[in-house]
Design a protein around this motif. Structure first.
Motif, mmCIF file in Angstrom:
data_model
loop_
_atom_site.group_PDB
_atom_site.id
_atom_site.type_symbol
_atom_site.label_atom_id
_atom_site.label_comp_id
_atom_site.label_asym_id
_atom_site.label_seq_id
_atom_site.Cartn_x
_atom_site.Cartn_y
_atom_site.Cartn_z
ATOM 1 N N GLU A 1 0.831 -1.206 0.000
ATOM 2 C CA GLU A 1 0.000 0.000 0.000
ATOM 3 C C GLU A 1 0.864 1.254 0.000
ATOM 4 O OE1 GLU A 1 -2.528 -0.353 3.348
ATOM 5 O OE2 GLU A 1 -3.699 -2.036 2.545
ATOM 6 N N THR A 2 1.945 1.236 0.767
ATOM 7 C CA THR A 2 2.847 2.389 0.798
ATOM 8 C C THR A 2 3.493 2.613 -0.560
ATOM 9 O OG1 THR A 2 3.323 2.004 3.141
ATOM 10 C CG2 THR A 2 4.867 3.391 1.920
ATOM 11 N N ASP A 3 3.900 1.522 -1.205
ATOM 12 C CA ASP A 3 4.496 1.634 -2.540
ATOM 13 C C ASP A 3 3.522 2.297 -3.501
ATOM 14 O OD1 ASP A 3 6.623 0.371 -1.460
ATOM 15 O OD2 ASP A 3 6.493 -1.443 -2.684
ATOM 16 N N GLU A 4 2.258 1.861 -3.459
ATOM 17 C CA GLU A 4 1.259 2.416 -4.365
ATOM 18 C C GLU A 4 1.020 3.900 -4.080
ATOM 19 O OE1 GLU A 4 -2.209 0.047 -4.010
ATOM 20 O OE2 GLU A 4 -1.297 -1.763 -4.877
ATOM 21 N N GLU A 5 0.964 4.241 -2.785
ATOM 22 C CA GLU A 5 0.740 5.640 -2.415
ATOM 23 C C GLU A 5 1.922 6.513 -2.837
ATOM 24 O OE1 GLU A 5 -0.390 8.306 1.559
ATOM 25 O OE2 GLU A 5 -0.130 6.125 1.703
ATOM 26 N N LEU A 6 3.133 6.004 -2.614
ATOM 27 C CA LEU A 6 4.336 6.744 -2.999
ATOM 28 C C LEU A 6 4.400 6.913 -4.511
ATOM 29 C CD1 LEU A 6 7.043 8.055 -2.420
ATOM 30 C CD2 LEU A 6 8.070 5.771 -2.278
ATOM 31 N N SER A 7 4.100 5.866 -5.247
ATOM 32 C CA SER A 7 4.118 5.942 -6.707
ATOM 33 C C SER A 7 3.107 6.958 -7.211
ATOM 34 C CB SER A 7 3.833 4.561 -7.304
ATOM 35 O OG SER A 7 3.833 4.629 -8.715
ATOM 36 N N SER A 8 1.933 6.970 -6.585
ATOM 37 C CA SER A 8 0.899 7.932 -6.980
ATOM 38 C C SER A 8 1.347 9.363 -6.712
ATOM 39 C CB SER A 8 -0.391 7.630 -6.217
ATOM 40 O OG SER A 8 -1.397 8.588 -6.518
ATOM 41 N N LYS A 9 2.005 9.578 -5.575
ATOM 42 C CA LYS A 9 2.497 10.917 -5.241
ATOM 43 C C LYS A 9 3.590 11.353 -6.213
ATOM 44 C CE LYS A 9 3.193 14.725 -3.021
ATOM 45 N NZ LYS A 9 2.233 15.849 -3.204
ATOM 46 N N LEU A 10 4.476 10.435 -6.555
ATOM 47 C CA LEU A 10 5.521 10.748 -7.526
ATOM 48 C C LEU A 10 4.915 11.091 -8.883
ATOM 49 C CD1 LEU A 10 8.081 7.959 -6.578
ATOM 50 C CD2 LEU A 10 8.487 10.422 -6.405
ATOM 51 N N ALA A 11 3.888 10.351 -9.282
ATOM 52 C CA ALA A 11 3.213 10.638 -10.552
ATOM 53 C C ALA A 11 2.608 12.031 -10.537
ATOM 54 C CB ALA A 11 2.146 9.584 -10.817
ATOM 55 N N SER A 12 2.054 12.427 -9.377
ATOM 56 C CA SER A 12 1.481 13.770 -9.253
ATOM 57 C C SER A 12 2.556 14.841 -9.396
ATOM 58 C CB SER A 12 0.783 13.898 -7.896
ATOM 59 O OG SER A 12 0.303 15.217 -7.693
ATOM 60 N N GLU A 13 3.720 14.605 -8.765
ATOM 61 C CA GLU A 13 4.825 15.562 -8.864
ATOM 62 C C GLU A 13 5.342 15.647 -10.301
ATOM 63 O OE1 GLU A 13 6.718 17.453 -6.337
ATOM 64 O OE2 GLU A 13 4.733 17.239 -5.443
ATOM 65 N N ILE A 14 5.417 14.512 -10.969
ATOM 66 C CA ILE A 14 5.875 14.495 -12.363
ATOM 67 C C ILE A 14 4.912 15.282 -13.242
ATOM 68 C CG2 ILE A 14 6.211 12.995 -14.368
ATOM 69 C CD1 ILE A 14 7.255 10.859 -12.382
ATOM 70 N N GLU A 15 3.614 15.083 -13.019
ATOM 71 C CA GLU A 15 2.614 15.817 -13.803
ATOM 72 C C GLU A 15 2.741 17.325 -13.578
ATOM 73 O OE1 GLU A 15 -2.263 15.995 -14.435
ATOM 74 O OE2 GLU A 15 -1.378 14.688 -12.908
ATOM 75 N N PHE A 16 2.979 17.720 -12.329
ATOM 76 C CA PHE A 16 3.150 19.140 -12.011
ATOM 77 C C PHE A 16 4.358 19.722 -12.740
ATOM 78 C CE2 PHE A 16 5.355 22.308 -9.396
ATOM 79 C CZ PHE A 16 4.385 23.305 -9.333
ATOM 80 N N GLU A 17 5.478 19.003 -12.680
ATOM 81 C CA GLU A 17 6.697 19.494 -13.323
ATOM 82 C C GLU A 17 6.546 19.538 -14.844
ATOM 83 O OE1 GLU A 17 9.452 20.776 -11.999
ATOM 84 O OE2 GLU A 17 8.537 20.585 -10.014
ATOM 85 N N GLU A 18 5.832 18.573 -15.406
ATOM 86 C CA GLU A 18 5.587 18.584 -16.845
ATOM 87 C C GLU A 18 4.749 19.786 -17.239
ATOM 88 O OE1 GLU A 18 6.831 16.842 -19.134
ATOM 89 O OE2 GLU A 18 7.402 14.852 -18.406
ATOM 90 N N ASP A 19 3.746 20.104 -16.439
ATOM 91 C CA ASP A 19 2.907 21.275 -16.715
ATOM 92 C C ASP A 19 3.725 22.560 -16.647
ATOM 93 O OD1 ASP A 19 0.704 19.693 -17.065
ATOM 94 O OD2 ASP A 19 -0.082 19.986 -15.032
#
Length: 295
Positions: free
Chosen positions: A63-81
């Motif tokens: 569960e922690t891995d999934e939550e961390l991966s989701s947070k990283l994806a959010s940060e990546i999306e922000f930086e891409e924007d």
């Protein structure tokens, strides 16, 4: 200039840190009281012959891995924007297209190197995005130091602190316009079999300020690429601080550097390029970490 992106990253963390300290203090007190009340009623239990602890731990880690991966994806999306909405500064394209320097920028490395030939001289200018990190952290350390001494406050004190945090957030846009990152430049002018000049300078606010000037009979000492060379360079007489030299000598030395491309255009280019490279390296770092977590 300190980028809006950098401030946007730091602001929520700094503000949340201010509010979370009180929450942690109150929670700790509450948990202590609960622990005191319930300890007297606890009874030792016989150990089960079969334990599911390992399975529960594995599930929690997943569960922690999934939550961390989701947070990283959010940060990546922000930086891409941010990357898509922030066009490359004209100063970068103009300098690279029209300037005399060739650039060496290795992905994953902090340092950027500019090189050119000028007559019988080889000129090298080195700068690093580490200066951006140092500049950002100086302010954050001040905030952390203030929070570390914080104890439980009254509601009136907490309300006053919250208001101050909100005012600080409102001032971030103004700070982005005012903050200027001092970018260190290591400039080496060398001649074959004649040693080298090593100049320490700062690029800031569209100007280059020389701080120190060294001469080395062995050009290798000017680059100090190895620990041995760095040690030997420390034994060389450094000369007086540049600012203490005769004023006419300072002016002529600055003109000497300008003729070799150490100009206002370079002073504008370096901070802009550092900011662009830092964003690119951070985005690559996020993707690398996410790839590792997801593997």
């Amino acid at each position: 200039m300190m980028s809006l992106r950098t401030l946007a990253r730091a602001a929520p963390r700094a503000i949340s840190r201010a509010s979370s300290v009180q929450t942690v203090s109150r929670a700790a007190s509450s948990n202590l009281l609960k622990s005191t009340r319930t300890t007297a009623f606890l009874r030792p239990q016989q150990a089960s012959a079969f334990s599911t602890t390992v399975f529960r731990r594995a599930a929690a880690e997943s569960e922690t891995d999934e939550e961390l991966s989701s947070k990283l994806a959010s940060e990546i999306e922000f930086e891409e924007d941010v990357k898509d909405n922030e066009p490359q500064p004209a100063s970068i394209k103009d300098f690279l297209d029209n300037g005399p320097f060739e650039i060496k920028d290795i992905p994953g490395k902090e340092e950027v190197v500019l090189t050119r030939n000028f007559g019988n001289e080889k000129i090298t200018v080195t700068f690093s995005i580490a200066d951006l990190q140092t500049f950002d952290q100086e302010g954050m350390y001040d905030d952390d130091a203030a929070l570390s001494d914080e104890d439980v406050r009254s509601p009136e004190q907490q309300s006053s602190r919250d208001s101050a945090a909100e005012a600080e957030e409102d001032d971030l846009n103004d700070a982005a316009e005012e903050a200027s990152v001092p970018c260190r430049l290591n400039i080496v002018v060398e001649k074959a079999n004649n040693g080298a000049l090593a100049i320490e300078a700062i690029a800031q606010d569209g100007a280059i300020v020389v701080e120190n000037l060294f001469y080395y009979k062995d050009a290798k000492l000017a680059h100090a690429a190895s620990a041995e060379a760095s040690h030997d360079a420390q034994d060389v007489y450094p000369g007086p601080p540049f600012g203490s030299l005769d004023e006419d000598l300072q002016i002529l030395m600055e003109r000497y550097l300008e003729e070799r491309g150490i100009t206002q255009a370079l002073a504008v280019f370096v901070p802009d390029y550092m900011d662009m490279k830092e964003q690119k390296e951070y985005l690559a770092w996020l993707n690398n970490v996410k790839g590792f977590i997801d593997a």
